[in-house]
Write an enzyme that holds these catalytic residues in place. Structure first.
Site, PDB file in Angstrom:
ATOM      1  N   TRP A   1      66.476 -15.675 -73.626  1.00  0.00           N
ATOM      2  CA  TRP A   1      65.101 -15.167 -73.628  1.00  0.00           C
ATOM      3  C   TRP A   1      65.165 -13.730 -74.115  1.00  0.00           C
ATOM      4  O   TRP A   1      65.744 -12.871 -73.435  1.00  0.00           O
ATOM      5  CB  TRP A   1      64.535 -15.248 -72.216  1.00  0.00           C
ATOM      6  CG  TRP A   1      63.253 -14.535 -71.927  1.00  0.00           C
ATOM      7  CD1 TRP A   1      63.105 -13.391 -71.180  1.00  0.00           C
ATOM      8  CD2 TRP A   1      61.925 -14.929 -72.294  1.00  0.00           C
ATOM      9  NE1 TRP A   1      61.781 -13.047 -71.072  1.00  0.00           N
ATOM     10  CE2 TRP A   1      61.032 -13.983 -71.754  1.00  0.00           C
ATOM     11  CE3 TRP A   1      61.413 -15.998 -73.041  1.00  0.00           C
ATOM     12  CZ2 TRP A   1      59.657 -14.064 -71.925  1.00  0.00           C
ATOM     13  CZ3 TRP A   1      60.041 -16.084 -73.209  1.00  0.00           C
ATOM     14  CH2 TRP A   1      59.186 -15.127 -72.657  1.00  0.00           C
TER      15      TRP A   1
ATOM     16  N   SER B   1      63.793 -10.628 -74.075  1.00  0.00           N
ATOM     17  CA  SER B   1      62.816 -10.149 -73.096  1.00  0.00           C
ATOM     18  C   SER B   1      62.134  -8.850 -73.510  1.00  0.00           C
ATOM     19  O   SER B   1      62.798  -7.838 -73.744  1.00  0.00           O
ATOM     20  CB  SER B   1      63.540  -9.935 -71.758  1.00  0.00           C
ATOM     21  OG  SER B   1      62.770  -9.132 -70.893  1.00  0.00           O
ATOM     22  N   GLY B   2      60.818  -8.874 -73.550  1.00  0.00           N
ATOM     23  CA  GLY B   2      60.061  -7.662 -73.827  1.00  0.00           C
ATOM     24  C   GLY B   2      60.218  -6.632 -72.732  1.00  0.00           C
ATOM     25  O   GLY B   2      60.280  -5.422 -72.992  1.00  0.00           O
ATOM     26  N   PHE B   3      60.302  -7.105 -71.512  1.00  0.00           N
ATOM     27  CA  PHE B   3      60.486  -6.216 -70.355  1.00  0.00           C
ATOM     28  C   PHE B   3      61.819  -5.486 -70.450  1.00  0.00           C
ATOM     29  O   PHE B   3      61.905  -4.259 -70.291  1.00  0.00           O
ATOM     30  CB  PHE B   3      60.405  -7.055 -69.080  1.00  0.00           C
ATOM     31  CG  PHE B   3      60.699  -6.322 -67.805  1.00  0.00           C
ATOM     32  CD1 PHE B   3      59.939  -5.245 -67.396  1.00  0.00           C
ATOM     33  CD2 PHE B   3      61.745  -6.738 -66.990  1.00  0.00           C
ATOM     34  CE1 PHE B   3      60.218  -4.584 -66.195  1.00  0.00           C
ATOM     35  CE2 PHE B   3      62.026  -6.084 -65.793  1.00  0.00           C
ATOM     36  CZ  PHE B   3      61.263  -5.002 -65.404  1.00  0.00           C
TER      37      PHE B   3
ATOM     38  N   ASP C   1      56.458  -1.678 -70.250  1.00  0.00           N
ATOM     39  CA  ASP C   1      56.283  -3.015 -70.841  1.00  0.00           C
ATOM     40  C   ASP C   1      54.783  -3.275 -70.914  1.00  0.00           C
ATOM     41  O   ASP C   1      54.216  -4.015 -70.107  1.00  0.00           O
ATOM     42  CB  ASP C   1      56.987  -4.052 -69.958  1.00  0.00           C
ATOM     43  CG  ASP C   1      56.866  -5.460 -70.513  1.00  0.00           C
ATOM     44  OD1 ASP C   1      56.622  -5.611 -71.722  1.00  0.00           O
ATOM     45  OD2 ASP C   1      56.993  -6.412 -69.714  1.00  0.00           O
TER      46      ASP C   1
ATOM     47  N   ASP D   1      60.183 -13.415 -76.653  1.00  0.00           N
ATOM     48  CA  ASP D   1      58.971 -12.995 -75.952  1.00  0.00           C
ATOM     49  C   ASP D   1      58.200 -12.093 -76.920  1.00  0.00           C
ATOM     50  O   ASP D   1      58.651 -10.998 -77.248  1.00  0.00           O
ATOM     51  CB  ASP D   1      59.413 -12.230 -74.696  1.00  0.00           C
ATOM     52  CG  ASP D   1      58.274 -11.567 -73.956  1.00  0.00           C
ATOM     53  OD1 ASP D   1      57.106 -11.840 -74.270  1.00  0.00           O
ATOM     54  OD2 ASP D   1      58.577 -10.765 -73.033  1.00  0.00           O
TER      55      ASP D   1
ATOM     56  N   ARG E   1      51.931 -19.060 -73.097  1.00  0.00           N
ATOM     57  CA  ARG E   1      52.112 -18.609 -71.702  1.00  0.00           C
ATOM     58  C   ARG E   1      50.773 -18.230 -71.118  1.00  0.00           C
ATOM     59  O   ARG E   1      50.036 -17.442 -71.721  1.00  0.00           O
ATOM     60  CB  ARG E   1      53.059 -17.415 -71.708  1.00  0.00           C
ATOM     61  CG  ARG E   1      53.024 -16.511 -70.492  1.00  0.00           C
ATOM     62  CD  ARG E   1      54.131 -15.494 -70.614  1.00  0.00           C
ATOM     63  NE  ARG E   1      54.018 -14.392 -69.701  1.00  0.00           N
ATOM     64  CZ  ARG E   1      54.924 -13.416 -69.606  1.00  0.00           C
ATOM     65  NH1 ARG E   1      56.000 -13.433 -70.385  1.00  0.00           N
ATOM     66  NH2 ARG E   1      54.760 -12.425 -68.754  1.00  0.00           N
TER      67      ARG E   1
ATOM     68  N   HIS F   1      53.113 -18.351 -65.620  1.00  0.00           N
ATOM     69  CA  HIS F   1      53.783 -17.252 -64.923  1.00  0.00           C
ATOM     70  C   HIS F   1      53.130 -17.011 -63.567  1.00  0.00           C
ATOM     71  O   HIS F   1      51.936 -17.285 -63.371  1.00  0.00           O
ATOM     72  CB  HIS F   1      53.744 -15.983 -65.770  1.00  0.00           C
ATOM     73  CG  HIS F   1      54.867 -15.030 -65.441  1.00  0.00           C
ATOM     74  ND1 HIS F   1      55.959 -15.384 -64.698  1.00  0.00           N
ATOM     75  CD2 HIS F   1      55.069 -13.726 -65.767  1.00  0.00           C
ATOM     76  CE1 HIS F   1      56.784 -14.366 -64.581  1.00  0.00           C
ATOM     77  NE2 HIS F   1      56.259 -13.330 -65.214  1.00  0.00           N
TER      78      HIS F   1
HETATM   79  C1  SPV Z   1      59.780 -10.463 -70.018  1.00  0.00           C
HETATM   80  O1  SPV Z   1      60.954 -10.655 -69.680  1.00  0.00           O
HETATM   81  O2  SPV Z   1      59.448  -9.564 -70.785  1.00  0.00           O
HETATM   82  C2  SPV Z   1      58.714 -11.323 -69.520  1.00  0.00           C
HETATM   83  C3  SPV Z   1      58.869 -11.948 -68.226  1.00  0.00           C
HETATM   84  O3  SPV Z   1      57.704 -11.436 -70.164  1.00  0.00           O
HETATM   85  S1  SPV Z   1      58.128 -10.892 -67.081  1.00  0.00           S
HETATM   86  O4  SPV Z   1      58.795  -9.610 -67.111  1.00  0.00           O
HETATM   87  O5  SPV Z   1      58.267 -11.552 -65.814  1.00  0.00           O
HETATM   88  O6  SPV Z   1      56.728 -10.734 -67.437  1.00  0.00           O
HETATM   89 MG    MG Z   2      57.448  -9.935 -71.529  1.00  0.00          MG
END
Ligand code: SPV
Ligand code: MG
Length: 299
Positions: free
Chosen positions: A43, A45-47, A57, A84, A157, A188
């Site tokens: 994944w 991940s944007g976060f 984020d 993401d 999502r 989510h």
């Molecule tokens: C990410 O990992 O960027 C996600 C998951 O989108 S969350 O951080 O839970 O939104």
């Molecule tokens: Mg994200």
């Protein structure tokens, strides 16, 4: 490139029995760790990426930065990358551009969420505003229409539960997104006891595979989710969180002790770093035209 494309490999994972496990990463090294550990995919991940840049984020980083990260992961590993893509970088036109660019970068799938731009991380306090179902359906359709190949997946999502909506409203959105052609639906939840999410899962009619992210409800196992009919589970940020804790402890200890001896046993050796980065260099040397084989013996 040898063998099936990353998008085809993800399709195969979705089609075979069993739950598909993805680990979050924000760079090639994190993706390689996931692959070596035996995860089915990564994944992007944007976060994690936002945290690695020390920015919120919240739509601060743009497509170019997220694309570069996902592309470097796709280059380094053979397991599929699911990117993401936050809210899709704008309107439906931006989503079409997004799909073309991520597919061309060797990414297997993009995931877009139904938040209004600028999105806010699902665990951050504040208003989590959603776009209308119609607006998001158009984004899904344009992303799908823009694909060069039918294997490239678009994951939709819904943040309905995060935004305080009911399981029924979440289901309504999920159904509309699946009917619009989403290849999988990520629902989510930021609840520690995900009662409303489990209601959505129980009431889901299976028209598209379900994807869950058990960050807050982490005691639920992958096997339990599989029994409930969930197809993909994402451990979205555990690489970054473990690295961060270890980096903080190492930094503190070196200053406290005046040398690094006390941490040497716990940290990766220089040889390990050389091996991980050298794997790619060796693969290049063997065949410059080929994507590097990150895992010895990978198919
Ligand atoms: C990410 O990992 O960027 C996600 C998951 O989108 S969350 O951080 O839970 O939104
Ligand atoms: Mg994200």
């Amino acid at each position: 490139m040898n063998g099936p494309t990353p998008a085809r490999r993800l399709r195969e994972l979705l089609a075979r029995p069993g739950i598909v496990r993805l680990l979050g990463a924000h760079d090639a090294l994190g993706a390689l760790v996931a692959e070596r550990a035996g995860f089915d995919g990564v994944w992007s991940s944007g976060f994690e990426l936002a945290a690695a840049h020390c920015v919120p984020d919240a739509g601060v980083l743009g497509m170019a930065e997220q694309l570069a990260a996902a592309q470097s992961m796709a280059y380094a590993v053979r397991i599929p990358i699911v990117a993401d893509c936050d809210t899709g970088y704008g309107n439906a036109e931006n989503c079409a551009h997004m799909a073309r660019r991520f597919e061309a970068a060797g990414v297997a799938a993009v995931c877009i969420e139904d938040k209004r731009f600028p999105k806010l991380n699902s665990f951050a306090p504040g208003a989590h505003e959603l776009v209308s179902v119609d607006e998001f359906v158009e984004k899904i359709q344009r992303a799908r229409d823009a694909r060069a190949g039918a294997d490239f997946a678009v994951i939709a999502r819904t943040e309905a539960l995060v935004a305080g909506q009911s399981p029924g409203e979440a289901l309504e959105r999920a159904r509309a997104y699946a009917d619009a052609g989403a290849d999988a639906i990520l629902v989510h939840s930021s609840e520690a006891l995900p009662r409303r999410l489990l209601e959505v899962v129980r009431r889901w009619d299976g028209r598209a595979p379900l994807v869950l992210v058990p960050t807050t409800y982490h005691t639920v196992t992958a096997a339990e989710l599989e029994d409930l009919g969930v197809k993909v589970v994402i451990y979205a940020n555990h690489g970054l969180r473990s690295a961060l804790r270890a980096m903080q402890e190492t930094a503190d200890e070196i200053l406290r002790n005046g040398c690094s001896t006390s941490v040497e046993e716990r940290i990766a050796t220089v040889a390990t770093v050389l091996e991980l980065s050298g794997t790619m260099a060796a693969a290049h040397a063997a065949d410059p035209a080929r994507r590097p084989l990150a895992t010895a013996g990978a198919a």
